[in-house]
Design a protein around this motif. Structure first.
Motif, PDB file in Angstrom:
ATOM      1  N   SER A 195      20.645  22.762 -20.449  1.00 32.94           N
ATOM      2  CA  SER A 195      19.100  22.480 -20.292  1.00 32.94           C
ATOM      3  C   SER A 195      18.976  21.067 -20.021  1.00 32.94           C
ATOM      4  O   SER A 195      20.012  20.184 -19.779  1.00 32.94           O
ATOM      5  CB  SER A 195      18.373  23.126 -21.298  1.00 32.94           C
ATOM      6  N   VAL A 196      17.727  20.532 -20.175  1.00 32.02           N
ATOM      7  CA  VAL A 196      17.240  19.155 -19.741  1.00 32.02           C
ATOM      8  C   VAL A 196      16.490  18.717 -21.277  1.00 32.02           C
ATOM      9  O   VAL A 196      16.123  19.600 -21.932  1.00 32.02           O
ATOM     10  CB  VAL A 196      16.565  19.179 -18.710  1.00 32.02           C
ATOM     11  N   ASN A 197      16.620  17.393 -21.243  1.00 35.63           N
ATOM     12  CA  ASN A 197      15.703  16.652 -22.202  1.00 35.63           C
ATOM     13  C   ASN A 197      14.338  17.269 -22.145  1.00 35.63           C
ATOM     14  O   ASN A 197      13.785  16.782 -20.963  1.00 35.63           O
ATOM     15  CB  ASN A 197      16.016  15.263 -22.452  1.00 35.63           C
ATOM     16  N   ILE A 226      19.137  26.217 -17.563  1.00 35.59           N
ATOM     17  CA  ILE A 226      17.740  26.820 -18.157  1.00 35.59           C
ATOM     18  C   ILE A 226      16.919  25.814 -18.451  1.00 35.59           C
ATOM     19  O   ILE A 226      17.008  24.891 -18.921  1.00 35.59           O
ATOM     20  CB  ILE A 226      18.303  27.669 -19.259  1.00 35.59           C
ATOM     21  N   LEU A 227      15.735  26.225 -18.080  1.00 35.51           N
ATOM     22  CA  LEU A 227      14.567  25.403 -18.306  1.00 35.51           C
ATOM     23  C   LEU A 227      13.661  25.938 -19.166  1.00 35.51           C
ATOM     24  O   LEU A 227      13.356  27.327 -18.943  1.00 35.51           O
ATOM     25  CB  LEU A 227      13.635  24.979 -16.930  1.00 35.51           C
ATOM     26  N   PRO A 228      12.822  25.518 -20.228  1.00 32.37           N
ATOM     27  CA  PRO A 228      11.853  26.197 -20.709  1.00 32.37           C
ATOM     28  C   PRO A 228      10.701  26.600 -19.509  1.00 32.37           C
ATOM     29  O   PRO A 228      10.414  25.974 -18.697  1.00 32.37           O
ATOM     30  CB  PRO A 228      11.404  25.330 -21.635  1.00 32.37           C
ATOM     31  N   PRO A 229       9.911  27.668 -19.946  1.00 38.40           N
ATOM     32  CA  PRO A 229       9.271  28.200 -18.825  1.00 38.40           C
ATOM     33  C   PRO A 229       8.142  27.144 -18.451  1.00 38.40           C
ATOM     34  O   PRO A 229       7.693  27.173 -17.022  1.00 38.40           O
ATOM     35  CB  PRO A 229       8.274  29.295 -19.572  1.00 38.40           C
ATOM     36  N   TRP A 230       7.791  26.263 -19.264  1.00 43.88           N
ATOM     37  CA  TRP A 230       6.614  25.049 -18.708  1.00 43.88           C
ATOM     38  C   TRP A 230       7.290  23.996 -17.814  1.00 43.88           C
ATOM     39  O   TRP A 230       6.380  23.371 -17.202  1.00 43.88           O
ATOM     40  CB  TRP A 230       5.969  24.448 -19.851  1.00 43.88           C
ATOM     41  N   LEU A 231       8.621  24.211 -17.413  1.00 47.32           N
ATOM     42  CA  LEU A 231       9.111  23.170 -16.603  1.00 47.32           C
ATOM     43  C   LEU A 231       9.805  23.763 -15.456  1.00 47.32           C
ATOM     44  O   LEU A 231       9.933  23.353 -14.417  1.00 47.32           O
ATOM     45  CB  LEU A 231      10.357  22.586 -17.416  1.00 47.32           C
ATOM     46  N   GLU A 232       9.513  25.375 -15.283  1.00 50.88           N
ATOM     47  CA  GLU A 232      10.226  26.023 -14.472  1.00 50.88           C
ATOM     48  C   GLU A 232       9.612  25.775 -13.156  1.00 50.88           C
ATOM     49  O   GLU A 232      10.452  25.649 -11.930  1.00 50.88           O
ATOM     50  CB  GLU A 232      10.014  27.600 -14.755  1.00 50.88           C
ATOM     51  N   LEU A 237      22.763  19.288 -23.364  1.00 49.56           N
ATOM     52  CA  LEU A 237      23.951  20.163 -23.398  1.00 49.56           C
ATOM     53  C   LEU A 237      24.170  20.593 -24.869  1.00 49.56           C
ATOM     54  O   LEU A 237      24.266  19.712 -25.619  1.00 49.56           O
ATOM     55  CB  LEU A 237      25.082  19.414 -22.869  1.00 49.56           C
ATOM     56  N   PHE A 238      24.364  21.700 -25.071  1.00 51.16           N
ATOM     57  CA  PHE A 238      24.479  22.415 -26.503  1.00 51.16           C
ATOM     58  C   PHE A 238      25.924  23.145 -26.476  1.00 51.16           C
ATOM     59  O   PHE A 238      26.113  23.926 -25.877  1.00 51.16           O
ATOM     60  CB  PHE A 238      23.350  23.738 -26.747  1.00 51.16           C
ATOM     61  N   LEU A 251      19.430  15.829 -11.505  1.00 53.18           N
ATOM     62  CA  LEU A 251      20.694  16.095 -12.410  1.00 53.18           C
ATOM     63  C   LEU A 251      22.237  15.712 -11.600  1.00 53.18           C
ATOM     64  O   LEU A 251      22.297  16.285 -10.534  1.00 53.18           O
ATOM     65  CB  LEU A 251      20.794  17.214 -13.183  1.00 53.18           C
ATOM     66  N   PRO A 252      23.188  14.993 -12.277  1.00 51.86           N
ATOM     67  CA  PRO A 252      24.433  15.248 -11.627  1.00 51.86           C
ATOM     68  C   PRO A 252      24.930  16.376 -11.850  1.00 51.86           C
ATOM     69  O   PRO A 252      24.744  17.156 -12.626  1.00 51.86           O
ATOM     70  CB  PRO A 252      25.390  14.115 -12.646  1.00 51.86           C
ATOM     71  N   PRO A 253      26.026  16.802 -10.821  1.00 45.94           N
ATOM     72  CA  PRO A 253      26.574  18.065 -10.986  1.00 45.94           C
ATOM     73  C   PRO A 253      27.416  18.219 -12.148  1.00 45.94           C
ATOM     74  O   PRO A 253      27.757  17.105 -12.643  1.00 45.94           O
ATOM     75  CB  PRO A 253      27.236  18.128  -9.673  1.00 45.94           C
ATOM     76  N   LEU A 254      27.544  19.385 -12.801  1.00 42.44           N
ATOM     77  CA  LEU A 254      28.435  19.555 -14.022  1.00 42.44           C
ATOM     78  C   LEU A 254      29.312  20.675 -13.482  1.00 42.44           C
ATOM     79  O   LEU A 254      28.941  21.909 -13.604  1.00 42.44           O
ATOM     80  CB  LEU A 254      27.491  19.823 -15.094  1.00 42.44           C
ATOM     81  N   GLU A 255      30.573  20.198 -13.145  1.00 40.99           N
ATOM     82  CA  GLU A 255      31.749  21.295 -12.615  1.00 40.99           C
ATOM     83  C   GLU A 255      32.211  21.941 -14.079  1.00 40.99           C
ATOM     84  O   GLU A 255      32.588  21.445 -14.903  1.00 40.99           O
ATOM     85  CB  GLU A 255      32.813  20.505 -11.930  1.00 40.99           C
ATOM     86  N   PRO A 256      32.487  23.435 -14.064  1.00 41.42           N
ATOM     87  CA  PRO A 256      33.083  23.968 -15.069  1.00 41.42           C
ATOM     88  C   PRO A 256      34.323  23.593 -14.990  1.00 41.42           C
ATOM     89  O   PRO A 256      35.115  23.346 -13.971  1.00 41.42           O
ATOM     90  CB  PRO A 256      33.054  25.408 -14.642  1.00 41.42           C
TER      91      PRO A 256
END
Ligand code: ZN
Length: 323
Positions: free
Chosen positions: A42-44, A296-302, A53-54, A312-317
């Motif tokens: 998600s995002v800050n 995933i964004l909380p609904p108010w940031l969607e 990141l969690f 955001l920089p890409p995050l490769e698995p």
């Protein structure tokens, strides 16, 4: 159920949030080396151009969750008082040999094995200077293995064991822990004061060392941002919040973090504490089998998704590690 006249108390550690450097390096270390599951990408919520990141066990159980704000451009952290300076994690008894070999294989910086409060402990430093430790313990806790972890289930990290805090003075913080948050002093060893709280299913300890001559710590990559303590529900959170306020501290209003609800306050030594409810949980907005796969964004940031994703920089698995 606790009696209504019982003093409010937290139930252990809910999560720890720290500051990292490059997000890809952070992601690779915690999933591929430590074998944790990224349960939420998600995002800050207060600065949505940066990730949040969690990492946790297979189910995102409260008390297993280590989260990061990757802020590579931030000035360096300064280790100091008023800060969590190490986050020890529980591993099953007999697993330390496995972990020592694994960490050597990945060229991870480790310290010497120590015995702390009777428990075998290996200090570990992550790629951005964050201090963790692995502690052999079989204490009771809620834990769900992650089937796709590169670490076999019998050796997987069980969650946080304690947090270690440096303080300039003991008594102001001790008073909040014992009179407001429900902790009791357990013991003392090598200058570390250990406190514990009952009634949880996660790490229930906090260790404090007094260092009157040390400067105040400063946030930066490798530093802990805050530690969150578990409360069962809103009622329990508001009861602890009121006790915090009555003790003369300044708790925030309750903030909806969507996966849990939070109240923040600084303890007297300056460490940022959070109270976090056990629910609703990380599977509120994602299939439990696919946690962490997409942003995933909380609904108010969607409604701002396109611009947030672009920033955001890409995050490769990481490809599955070869075992
Ligand atoms: Zn938090």
């Amino acid at each position: 159920m606790s009696a209504p006249d019982t003093a409010p108390a937290v139930r252990g550690i809910h999560h720890v949030t720290a500051i990292a450097g490059d997000p890809q390096t952070n992601y690779d270390f915690y999933t591929r080396v430590m074998g944790l599951r990224m349960v939420k990408k998600s995002v800050n919520q207060d600065a949505p151009d940066t990730y949040h990141l969690f990492y946790a066990d297979g189910a995102g159980t409260p008390g297993t969750d280590l989260t990061f704000f990757p802020w590579p451009e931030m000035h360096a952290a300064r280790r100091g008082v008023g800060q969590v300076v190490e986050v020890p994690f529980a591993i099953p008894s007999g697993s330390l040999g496995y972990w020592q070999e694994r960490l050597i294989d990945f060229n991870v910086t480790t310290g010497n094995v120590e015995t702390r409060f009777g428990e075998t402990t290996l200090p570990v430093t992550d790629p951005h200077g964050f201090k963790l430790a692995l502690v052999e313990t079989d204490d009771a806790r809620a834990f769900t293995p992650w089937a796709e972890s590169p670490v076999p289930a019998e050796h997987q990290v069980r969650g946080m064991h304690t947090v270690r805090i440096w303080e300039r003075a003991l008594s102001p913080t001790e008073r909040i822990l014992t009179q407001v948050m429900g902790f009791e002093k357990i013991s003392e060893e090598d200058g570390w004061h250990r406190y514990g709280v009952e009634g949880g299913t996660s790490g229930t300890l906090v260790d404090i060392q007094v260092r009157p001559e040390t400067r105040q710590g400063r946030w930066g990559p490798g530093a802990v941002h805050h530690v969150a303590w578990r409360v069962r529900d809103d009622a329990e959170e508001m009861a602890v919040r009121e006790a915090v306020e009555q003790a003369g501290l300044q708790p925030s209003r309750q903030i909806d973090r969507f996966w849990f609800r939070s109240v923040y306050f600084k303890e007297p030594g300056g460490t940022l504490f959070e109270l976090a409810t056990e629910g609703p949980g990380f599977d509120r907005d994602e299939d439990p089998d696919r946690l962490g796969e997409k942003l995933i964004l909380p609904p108010w940031l969607e409604s701002r998704r396109a611009s947030i994703e672009a920033a955001l920089p890409p995050l490769e698995p990481t490809p599955a590690a070869e075992e």
